[in-house]
Design an enzyme around this catalytic site. Structure first.
Site, PDB file in Angstrom:
ATOM      1  N   ASP A   1       1.558   0.955 -11.625  1.00 55.81           N
ATOM      2  CA  ASP A   1       0.788   0.315 -10.580  1.00 55.81           C
ATOM      3  C   ASP A   1       1.704   0.173  -9.615  1.00 55.81           C
ATOM      4  OD1 ASP A   1      -1.374  -0.881  -9.535  1.00 55.81           O
ATOM      5  OD2 ASP A   1      -0.608  -2.995  -9.945  1.00 55.81           O
TER       6      ASP A   1
ATOM      7  N   ASP B   1       1.115  -1.940  -6.100  1.00 57.75           N
ATOM      8  CA  ASP B   1       1.136  -3.591  -5.726  1.00 57.75           C
ATOM      9  C   ASP B   1       1.156  -4.493  -6.815  1.00 57.75           C
ATOM     10  OD1 ASP B   1       0.601  -2.791  -2.888  1.00 57.75           O
ATOM     11  OD2 ASP B   1      -0.965  -2.237  -3.481  1.00 57.75           O
TER      12      ASP B   1
END
Length: 208
Positions: free
Chosen positions: A27, A29
């Site tokens: 991922d 952020d």
């Protein structure tokens, strides 16, 4: 707009090998950069401590490094796909300067409720849906059972589990307590995540 095919930035996978490879899905952020809210410029970027060491480890262990990121900021009109692309090229360059190859960045610009225009869509690629991971599987010839998903939200874990990723690790940043029986692993920081990556690689090696 194809609401079931994620966008991609990065390196073309090239001819597929007959041998399926494992990947580390990151991922963005909250795992690569601190999640300050819709980060889209170098000036707003703070790297999560340990991210470069983690990626070097994954690279050394033979994992394909891929980013899978929801980017509702595009759908909400906070920044454009061109601006996201420019930022992504900068980010890939920062990793490359440290000897790390992030092969591709898969991203979903849609949002079912807050999206503007064509970006308001119920899609197959926005996590917790597994569309980005499944697209990467086909593009890169991946063995998802031997792969690792790393995210800081439950939706990341749901996407990984739905895609059939063998090891899913949620990064808690020390803000949540560990919970048992969730179907995925948990870690307080990226050095602890690295331990799960080593264990996943060792288990595959021992089974072969």
């Amino acid at each position: 707009m194809n609401a079931c095919r994620p966008r991609i930035e990065g390196v073309s996978p090239g001819p597929l090998s007959s041998e399926r490879r494992p990947a580390i899905f990151l991922d963005r952020d909250g795992v690569i950069n601190m999640d300050h809210g819709y980060v889209s410029t170098p000036e707003a970027t703070t790297w999560v401590p340990g991210i470069f060491d983690l990626c070097r480890l994954g690279q050394e262990l033979g994992y394909v490094l891929l980013v899978v990121t929801n980017q509702a900021g595009i759908g909400r009109g906070l920044y454009t796909e061109a601006q996201f692309s420019s930022y992504t090229r900068w980010m890939l360059g920062e990793f490359a300067a440290r000897g790390i190859s992030l092969s591709a960045v898969y991203y979903c610009p849609h949002h079912a409720d807050a999206g503007v225009g064509d970006y308001k869509a119920i899609c197959c690629c926005r996590k917790p849906a597994p569309g980005m991971l499944l697209a990467a599987k086909e593009d890169y010839g991946l063995d998802l059972r031997r792969s690792v998903m790393i995210g800081d939200n439950v939706s990341d874990m749901q996407a990984g589990l739905a895609a059939g990723v063998g090891t899913c690790v949620r990064l808690l940043h020390g803000s949540c307590s560990l919970q048992a029986g969730l179907g995925f692993r948990q870690a307080m920081d990226l050095s602890e995540v690295a331990g799960h990556v080593r264990a996943a690689a060792a288990s595959v090696s021992n089974a072969s």
